[in-house]
Write an enzyme that holds these catalytic residues in place. Structure first.
Site, PDB file in Angstrom:
ATOM      1  N   SER A  88       0.852  -1.194   0.000  1.00  0.00           N
ATOM      2  CA  SER A  88       0.000   0.000   0.000  1.00  0.00           C
ATOM      3  C   SER A  88       0.885   1.241   0.000  1.00  0.00           C
ATOM      4  O   SER A  88       1.658   1.467   0.941  1.00  0.00           O
ATOM      5  CB  SER A  88      -0.889  -0.003   1.238  1.00  0.00           C
ATOM      6  N   HIS A  92      -1.508  -1.304  -4.057  1.00  0.00           N
ATOM      7  CA  HIS A  92      -2.800  -0.953  -3.469  1.00  0.00           C
ATOM      8  C   HIS A  92      -2.794   0.556  -3.230  1.00  0.00           C
ATOM      9  O   HIS A  92      -1.862   1.098  -2.636  1.00  0.00           O
ATOM     10  CB  HIS A  92      -2.957  -1.723  -2.155  1.00  0.00           C
ATOM     11  N   ASP A 118      -4.901   3.752  -1.661  1.00  0.00           N
ATOM     12  CA  ASP A 118      -5.958   4.068  -0.701  1.00  0.00           C
ATOM     13  C   ASP A 118      -6.501   5.471  -0.934  1.00  0.00           C
ATOM     14  O   ASP A 118      -5.856   6.457  -0.592  1.00  0.00           O
ATOM     15  CB  ASP A 118      -5.403   3.957   0.721  1.00  0.00           C
ATOM     16  N   MET A 162      -9.090   8.278   0.053  1.00  0.00           N
ATOM     17  CA  MET A 162      -9.914   8.674   1.208  1.00  0.00           C
ATOM     18  C   MET A 162     -10.438  10.091   0.995  1.00  0.00           C
ATOM     19  O   MET A 162      -9.672  10.981   0.617  1.00  0.00           O
ATOM     20  CB  MET A 162      -9.075   8.658   2.482  1.00  0.00           C
ATOM     21  N   HIS A 194      -8.540   1.261  -3.727  1.00  0.00           N
ATOM     22  CA  HIS A 194      -9.464   1.085  -2.601  1.00  0.00           C
ATOM     23  C   HIS A 194     -10.192   2.404  -2.366  1.00  0.00           C
ATOM     24  O   HIS A 194      -9.611   3.356  -1.849  1.00  0.00           O
ATOM     25  CB  HIS A 194      -8.633   0.655  -1.375  1.00  0.00           C
ATOM     26  N   MET A 208     -12.283   4.511  -0.434  1.00  0.00           N
ATOM     27  CA  MET A 208     -12.915   4.808   0.852  1.00  0.00           C
ATOM     28  C   MET A 208     -13.598   6.165   0.711  1.00  0.00           C
ATOM     29  O   MET A 208     -13.183   7.179   1.295  1.00  0.00           O
ATOM     30  CB  MET A 208     -11.854   4.805   1.962  1.00  0.00           C
ATOM     31  N   MET A 241     -11.865  -5.950   5.604  1.00  0.00           N
ATOM     32  CA  MET A 241     -10.959  -5.035   6.311  1.00  0.00           C
ATOM     33  C   MET A 241     -10.582  -5.633   7.668  1.00  0.00           C
ATOM     34  O   MET A 241     -11.448  -6.076   8.423  1.00  0.00           O
ATOM     35  CB  MET A 241     -11.627  -3.680   6.541  1.00  0.00           C
ATOM     36  N   ASP A 289      -6.800  -6.347   4.449  1.00  0.00           N
ATOM     37  CA  ASP A 289      -6.172  -5.020   4.425  1.00  0.00           C
ATOM     38  C   ASP A 289      -6.184  -4.443   5.834  1.00  0.00           C
ATOM     39  O   ASP A 289      -7.249  -4.208   6.406  1.00  0.00           O
ATOM     40  CB  ASP A 289      -6.978  -4.135   3.468  1.00  0.00           C
TER      41      ASP A 289
HETATM   42  C1  DX5 Z   1      -6.397   1.605   5.823  1.00  0.00           C
HETATM   43  C2  DX5 Z   1      -5.982   1.278   4.418  1.00  0.00           C
HETATM   44  C3  DX5 Z   1      -4.870   0.330   4.321  1.00  0.00           C
HETATM   45  C4  DX5 Z   1      -3.573   0.775   4.944  1.00  0.00           C
HETATM   46  C5  DX5 Z   1      -2.851  -0.453   5.390  1.00  0.00           C
HETATM   47  O1  DX5 Z   1      -7.522   2.416   5.761  1.00  0.00           O
HETATM   48  O2  DX5 Z   1      -7.076   0.724   3.721  1.00  0.00           O
HETATM   49  O3  DX5 Z   1      -4.662  -0.090   2.992  1.00  0.00           O
HETATM   50  O4  DX5 Z   1      -2.760   1.481   4.063  1.00  0.00           O
HETATM   51  O5  DX5 Z   1      -1.740  -0.097   6.123  1.00  0.00           O
HETATM   52  P1  DX5 Z   1      -1.096  -1.084   7.185  1.00  0.00           P
HETATM   53  O6  DX5 Z   1      -0.695  -2.325   6.452  1.00  0.00           O
HETATM   54  O7  DX5 Z   1       0.054  -0.328   7.729  1.00  0.00           O
HETATM   55  O8  DX5 Z   1      -2.157  -1.378   8.231  1.00  0.00           O
HETATM   56 ZN    ZN Z   2      -6.668  -0.095   1.734  1.00  0.00          ZN
END
Ligand code: DX5
Ligand code: ZN
Length: 231
Positions: free
Chosen positions: A13, A38, A40, A42, A71, A73, A142, A180
């Site tokens: 990620s 990956h 993320d 947000m 991903h 979010m 998750m 994840d």
């Molecule tokens: C959290 C994200 C993850 C995050 C994972 O909201 O969806 O993808 O980057 O990071 P680690 O592996 O450090 O928990």
């Molecule tokens: Zn993620």
């Protein structure tokens, strides 16, 4: 959608990487044998944090040929599917808790030529995704609350992961079962035993140590986790 389980894959990620030096982070993961990235996204609404949008996905796309697992979010995934697909996302993962009809989101993503994943927060029951389990390419369970990297794996999610594995084996065995959040070599073994096939790793790749060593440890954990325990 295939009829057999996919091989186990590691997806670093980039949220945990140095944003000012993403090219180095991408190269290091590629050289170390990562299978995908990956990303993320947000929006500060669906989750409290804000990360990045399609422009960064596009910049990463220009620097790697590995699949990009995006991903989302975000509160209104349907509105942004086309932007993230145009930016180069190969799999677009939306949250079942976000607004919009999952059937419509899945159809729209497939119409854009991308794979689609459905994500569940740790406290969301698998039942919420049940009606569409046979239409998706990935189910993301998750293992932390979405929003931040560096949190600890929530072990009480494991029964849900096992239940998702059983349902997918019955109805859609070729779909990825993704985990994840808080994935380390130790928790990767647990998740692999529970049937996960796609492992998102932030801090355990880009935190302490070298990316190559970290990926090596994670890979050997996957091998351990996928071997049947000797009685
Ligand atoms: C959290 C994200 C993850 C995050 C994972 O909201 O969806 O993808 O980057 O990071 P680690 O592996 O450090 O928990
Ligand atoms: Zn993620």
């Amino acid at each position: 959608m295939g009829t057999t389980r996919r091989p186990l894959r590691l997806a670093p990620s980039l949220l945990s990487a140095d944003f000012a030096d993403l090219v180095t982070a991408i190269r290091a993961a590629e050289t170390g044998g990562a299978d995908a990235f990956h990303l993320d996204v947000m929006d500060g609404h669906f989750v409290p944090n804000i990360s990045f949008g399609p422009a960064l996905v596009k910049a990463v796309r220009a620097r790697t040929r590995l699949p990009l697992d995006v991903h989302l979010m975000i509160s209104e995934p349907l509105r942004y599917l086309s932007a993230f697909r145009s930016a180069g996302g190969d799999t677009l993962v939306f949250h079942v808790e976000a607004s919009g009809s999952p059937v419509e989101i899945i159809r729209a993503t497939h119409d854009l030529g991308a794979e689609v994943g459905i994500a569940l927060r740790p406290d969301t029951p698998l039942d919420r995704a049940d009606p569409v389990l046979d239409r998706v390419d990935q189910v993301l369970v998750m293992t932390v609350q979405p929003g931040f990297s560096g949190q600890a794996f929530i072990p009480t999610v494991l029964p849900k992961l096992e239940a998702a594995r059983r349902e997918l084996d019955r109805r859609n065995p070729g779909a990825d079962l993704s985990v994840d959040g808080g994935i380390t070599p130790d928790t990767a073994v647990l998740a692999a035993r529970a049937g996960a096939t796609f492992f998102v790793c932030g801090n355990s790749v880009y935190g302490q140590g070298t990316v190559a060593d970290n990926l090596r440890s994670l890979r050997s954990a996957l091998v351990r986790g996928s071997q049947r325990a000797v009685p």
